[in-house]
Motif scaffolding. Sequence first.
Motif, PDB file in Angstrom:
ATOM      1  N   ASP A 161     -40.757  -9.731  77.760  1.00  0.00           N
ATOM      2  CA  ASP A 161     -41.377  -9.003  78.868  1.00  0.00           C
ATOM      3  C   ASP A 161     -42.859  -9.318  78.997  1.00  0.00           C
ATOM      4  OD1 ASP A 161     -42.309  -7.786  76.610  1.00  0.00           O
ATOM      5  OD2 ASP A 161     -41.656  -5.758  77.143  1.00  0.00           O
TER       6      ASP A 161
ATOM      7  N   GLU B  30     -43.367 -10.743  82.892  1.00  0.00           N
ATOM      8  CA  GLU B  30     -41.910 -10.698  83.014  1.00  0.00           C
ATOM      9  C   GLU B  30     -41.335 -11.947  83.671  1.00  0.00           C
ATOM     10  OE1 GLU B  30     -41.257  -6.977  85.065  1.00  0.00           O
ATOM     11  OE2 GLU B  30     -41.080  -5.934  83.175  1.00  0.00           O
TER      12      GLU B  30
ATOM     13  N   GLY C  81     -39.249 -10.582  86.697  1.00  0.00           N
ATOM     14  CA  GLY C  81     -38.647  -9.253  86.728  1.00  0.00           C
ATOM     15  C   GLY C  81     -37.169  -9.241  87.046  1.00  0.00           C
TER      16      GLY C  81
END
Length: 349
Positions: free
Chosen positions: A245, A249, A330
Motif C-alpha cells: 500500500d 497504492e 488503488g
Amino acid sequence: MGLFDVDKSASRLPVSVITGFLGSGKTTLLNKLLRHDGMGDSAVIINEFGEVALDHLLVDAIEGEIAVLASGCICCTLRSDLEQTLRGLLARRDRGDVPAFSRILVETTGLADPAPIVQLLLNNPLVSHFVRLDAVVTTVDAVNGVRQIDAHTEAVKQAALADRLLLTKTDLASPEMTAQLQRRLVAVNPAAAQHIVMNGEIAPDALFGAALFDPARKMVDVGRWINEDAYASHRHDHGDLDQHDHDHEIVAFCLSSDQPLSWQALSTWLGRLRRSDGDNLLRVKGILNLIGERGPVVIHGVHHIFHPPVILDAWPDSDHRTRIVFIVRGIGRSELEESFLAHVAGVQA
C-alpha cells in the motif's frame, strides 16, 4: 471482421517523452544524447530555452521559438499547447523551413504528470496520424528519489508510466540508497528497464524503441513491450501485490488468457473499467487473441484514453495467448482478475 485498423506505426514519426522530477538530470541526459552519432536528425521540444542548459549548442534561431543546434538537431520551445507545437513543427519540416528530422524528443517539466502527453500521442487524431509514442524515459535522482516518491504523486506517476528508468547521481548516493531506490521502482513498475547513468552517458539504443513494433528491425517484440516475466517475477518475489500500500497504492500486474476472447465482452469490460476507474488506470498495454481475427490485436491506454485498437499482420511467435499489463492505483489484482475471469475470459462468442 474488419473491426480494427491495420498497424501503421512504421510510417509514423516516433516521439519519446523524457520526464523526471526536479533536478534529476533530464537536461544533462539530453545534452549527452544529442551529441551521439545518429541523433543529429532529432527534434527536441522543451519548455523554455532559458530553463535548460542547451544554449551553448544553439547556432541559429528561426522565428524565435525554433533553433538549430550545432549537432544538427532542431530545438523547439513549448510556449503553447503541445498539440499545436507538434503540428507546427511537422508543418515547418514539410515546407522545408527547418532541417528534416526523423524523431522527436519531448522533455517535460520536473513537476509534470506525463499522462496527458502520452494520451495526446495515443489518441489525438490531429497528431496521432503522424506520430507514434515510442518510449517514456524517466530520470530518477538516486540521492533524493525515495524521498520524492514518498512525498510527491508526480514522482510516482513519472516512474509508473516509464518504459525506461534511469538512475542518476548514484556516485553521490550510498550503495544502500541506490538499492533501496531500485526496489521501490520495481514495486511501482517492475517491467521498466532500469539503467544506472553517470553524467547522462547512455547509448540511445538503450532508451528508444520501446514500442511494440520496431520499424528499424521490421519486427514485433512482445517480450520487450509487455515483459510479462517481470510481472511474474515481481509477484513471486514480493508475494501478493495487493499488500503493497506504499507508493500511493500503485501496483502492476499482467492478466493472461490461453483461450481466444470475445472482443465485445472485452471491450465492454474495459469500457466499464475506464468509466468507473479511469483515473486509477495509469497504463494499460495488451496483445489480444480474439475470436475470428487473423492476427493479434494491440491495445494501449492511459487513464480514460485508449489508442484505437490495431491488428498486426501476424503473431511474432508461437505464443498466441492474450496478455494485458495493468499499472493501476488503488485497484487490487485479485479484484480485477476476478472481474476479468467472470466477464471476459469465461464468456463464449
